[in-house]
Design a protein around this motif. Structure first.
Motif, PDB file in Angstrom:
ATOM      1  N   LEU A 305       0.769  -1.236   0.138  1.00  0.00           N
ATOM      2  CA  LEU A 305       0.140   0.005   0.178  1.00  0.00           C
ATOM      3  C   LEU A 305       0.873   1.280  -0.031  1.00  0.00           C
ATOM      4  O   LEU A 305       0.440   1.980  -0.741  1.00  0.00           O
ATOM      5  CB  LEU A 305      -0.721   0.029   1.098  1.00  0.00           C
ATOM      6  N   PHE A 306       2.087   1.171   0.649  1.00  0.00           N
ATOM      7  CA  PHE A 306       2.788   2.338   0.790  1.00  0.00           C
ATOM      8  C   PHE A 306       3.444   2.616  -0.556  1.00  0.00           C
ATOM      9  O   PHE A 306       3.480   3.796  -1.149  1.00  0.00           O
ATOM     10  CB  PHE A 306       4.087   2.177   1.698  1.00  0.00           C
ATOM     11  N   LYS A 307       3.637   1.453  -1.318  1.00  0.00           N
ATOM     12  CA  LYS A 307       4.151   1.632  -2.640  1.00  0.00           C
ATOM     13  C   LYS A 307       3.105   2.049  -3.821  1.00  0.00           C
ATOM     14  O   LYS A 307       3.175   2.863  -4.590  1.00  0.00           O
ATOM     15  CB  LYS A 307       4.789   0.185  -3.108  1.00  0.00           C
ATOM     16  N   ALA A 308       1.776   1.858  -3.323  1.00  0.00           N
ATOM     17  CA  ALA A 308       0.793   2.280  -4.097  1.00  0.00           C
ATOM     18  C   ALA A 308       0.140   3.785  -3.860  1.00  0.00           C
ATOM     19  O   ALA A 308      -0.631   4.142  -4.482  1.00  0.00           O
ATOM     20  CB  ALA A 308      -0.515   1.234  -3.898  1.00  0.00           C
ATOM     21  N   GLY A 309       0.919   4.309  -2.953  1.00  0.00           N
ATOM     22  CA  GLY A 309       1.014   5.639  -2.482  1.00  0.00           C
ATOM     23  C   GLY A 309       0.156   6.184  -1.510  1.00  0.00           C
ATOM     24  O   GLY A 309      -0.317   7.276  -1.100  1.00  0.00           O
ATOM     25  N   LEU A 310      -0.251   5.031  -0.538  1.00  0.00           N
ATOM     26  CA  LEU A 310      -0.903   5.342   0.621  1.00  0.00           C
ATOM     27  C   LEU A 310      -0.094   6.360   1.501  1.00  0.00           C
ATOM     28  O   LEU A 310       1.115   6.250   1.674  1.00  0.00           O
ATOM     29  CB  LEU A 310      -0.952   4.127   1.664  1.00  0.00           C
ATOM     30  N   ASP A 311      -0.815   7.585   1.980  1.00  0.00           N
ATOM     31  CA  ASP A 311      -0.135   8.555   2.737  1.00  0.00           C
ATOM     32  C   ASP A 311      -0.979   8.818   3.900  1.00  0.00           C
ATOM     33  O   ASP A 311      -2.304   9.341   4.025  1.00  0.00           O
ATOM     34  CB  ASP A 311      -0.167   9.845   1.714  1.00  0.00           C
ATOM     35  N   ILE A 312      -0.393   8.453   4.847  1.00  0.00           N
ATOM     36  CA  ILE A 312      -0.995   8.599   6.533  1.00  0.00           C
ATOM     37  C   ILE A 312      -0.295   9.748   7.092  1.00  0.00           C
ATOM     38  O   ILE A 312      -0.679  10.024   8.453  1.00  0.00           O
ATOM     39  CB  ILE A 312      -0.828   7.265   7.291  1.00  0.00           C
ATOM     40  N   ARG A 313       0.554  10.501   6.563  1.00  0.00           N
ATOM     41  CA  ARG A 313       0.967  11.762   7.249  1.00  0.00           C
ATOM     42  C   ARG A 313       0.258  12.708   7.981  1.00  0.00           C
ATOM     43  O   ARG A 313       0.407  12.921   9.023  1.00  0.00           O
ATOM     44  CB  ARG A 313       1.841  12.536   6.197  1.00  0.00           C
ATOM     45  N   PRO A 314      -1.115  12.797   7.336  1.00  0.00           N
ATOM     46  CA  PRO A 314      -1.868  13.858   7.910  1.00  0.00           C
ATOM     47  C   PRO A 314      -2.497  13.217   9.378  1.00  0.00           C
ATOM     48  O   PRO A 314      -2.962  13.948  10.265  1.00  0.00           O
ATOM     49  CB  PRO A 314      -3.123  13.781   7.123  1.00  0.00           C
ATOM     50  N   VAL A 315      -2.336  11.969   9.673  1.00  0.00           N
ATOM     51  CA  VAL A 315      -3.120  11.572  10.668  1.00  0.00           C
ATOM     52  C   VAL A 315      -1.995  11.691  11.977  1.00  0.00           C
ATOM     53  O   VAL A 315      -2.559  11.975  13.207  1.00  0.00           O
ATOM     54  CB  VAL A 315      -3.021   9.942  10.675  1.00  0.00           C
ATOM     55  N   VAL A 316      -0.649  12.061  11.881  1.00  0.00           N
ATOM     56  CA  VAL A 316       0.352  12.257  12.718  1.00  0.00           C
ATOM     57  C   VAL A 316      -0.079  13.634  12.792  1.00  0.00           C
ATOM     58  O   VAL A 316       0.846  14.591  12.150  1.00  0.00           O
ATOM     59  CB  VAL A 316       1.635  11.839  12.275  1.00  0.00           C
TER      60      VAL A 316
END
Ligand code: ZN
Length: 344
Positions: A305-316
């Motif tokens: 999923l990270f390779k597919a572009g998953l971006d969880i930065r806004p959660v931090v």
């Protein structure tokens, strides 16, 4: 080394000094780079009934972690010094029916890092090599440590395919927010998020929610009517219940269309009554209970999923030095945060 521990049976935690751990034959010492605050840690900090019944003191807590391997036991073969790793927090027995049949995430005898053994709110933590997850060094520490809770969201969201589907997420705490991000990356058509906090609904829009509904300012009828508006009267394909609140549980069942699915992840503090006939059976729903992460297929999926572009930065929303843990728990208890990450 420094370690944040529960030393006395009362609310709060203490900054203590402990010996730096040494590895057993199949163990590894990790220098902690980042370790995040989970709801479980807040339960322990607040010293609720569950914590009182579960913990033996003193206990260093913390279980969402990443870091660098600095020492390996003589029998270790899976990792080397210098490697960047995260860790599965559930230490499974390897011997029970579930462990032997590919269901280790529901091992009958599992122990939890930072609950049943000393955890990661420290400069160093010792772990068995078989729970380590080698992580691409390009993933920054304050993201890498979140793979463990992210795994809950991946299993909740992707218990079934979401591509092209409409999904309701009730509860926008960190795991609900992660689930929204995962649903977005997985190709969900429309993501609707609900919570009682405007702060968290705003975060939901930052991780990909198309529509948000404040469950406090909408009556159950108004909530259902808005859902019908947003789904052309069809209801959603999938509901992800991430809050554990009884009202949200009913909204999740009510919102889903006949033949759809409901995933239950939120933990309620008391038993919740469900009208099985009308909320589940006559609708022909599929209902999933989600706990932990699949070992280790979910971890592989996260890397993909990270390779597919998953971006969880806004959660931090907050990163703090380890020693400022009190401020971190004050934030978590206030609800005015996403994920809070401690950096030794
Ligand atoms: Zn087991």
């Amino acid at each position: 080394m420094r370690a944040i521990a529960k030393v006395s049976p009362a609310p709060g935690l203490s900054l203590t000094t402990r010996p730096t751990p040494s590895p057993g034959p199949h163990e590894v010492v990790i220098q902690v780079k980042a370790t995040s605050i989970c709801g479980t840690d807040a339960h322990i900090y607040n010293w609720d009934a569950w914590s009182q019944s579960r913990l033996t003191l003193p206990r260093t807590i913390g279980h969402e972690v990443c870091g660098e391997v600095v020492e390996v036991g003589p029998a270790v073969t899976l990792v080397r010094r210098g490697e960047f790793v995260a860790a599965e927090s559930h230490l499974t027995c390897g011997e029970c029916f579930q462990c032997r049949t590919g269901l280790a995430h529901v091992c009958k005898n599992y122990r939890i890092l930072g609950v049943d053994l000393d955890g990661s709110y420290a400069d160093y933590v010792v772990l068995p090599e078989n729970v380590l997850w080698k992580t691409d060094p390009s993933v920054l520490p304050h993201i890498a440590c979140l793979q463990e809770p992210l795994g809950n969201a991946v299993d909740a969201a992707l218990a079934e395919d979401l591509t092209g589907h409409t999904v309701l997420i009730t509860g926008c705490g960190p795991t609900g927010l992660f689930a929204a991000a995962v649903a977005r990356t997985a190709g969900a058509a429309t993501i609707i998020a609900s919570d009682v906090s405007e702060y968290r609904l705003r975060l939901a829009t930052h991780v990909g929610a198309d529509h948000v509904i404040n469950a406090q300012t909408h009556s159950p009828e108004a909530f259902a009517a808005r859902l019908q508006d947003l789904t052309r009267g069809e209801g959603v394909d999938a509901s992800l219940e991430m809050s554990g609140h009884p009202a949200a549980v009913h909204q999740a069942f009510r919102a889903v269309k006949n033949g759809g699915r409901v995933t239950l992840f939120g933990i309620s503090s008391a038993p919740v009554t469900v009208d099985l006939a009308n909320e589940v059976i006559f609708k022909g729903l599929r209902v999933y209970g989600i706990t932990g992460r699949k070992l280790f297929s979910t971890w592989y999926r996260i890397a993909g999923l990270f390779k597919a572009g998953l971006d969880i930065r806004p959660v931090v929303t907050h990163t703090l030095p380890l020693a400022e843990f009190d401020q971190g728990f004050a934030l978590v208890n206030s609800g005015l945060c996403g994920k809070v990450v401690l950096l030794p």
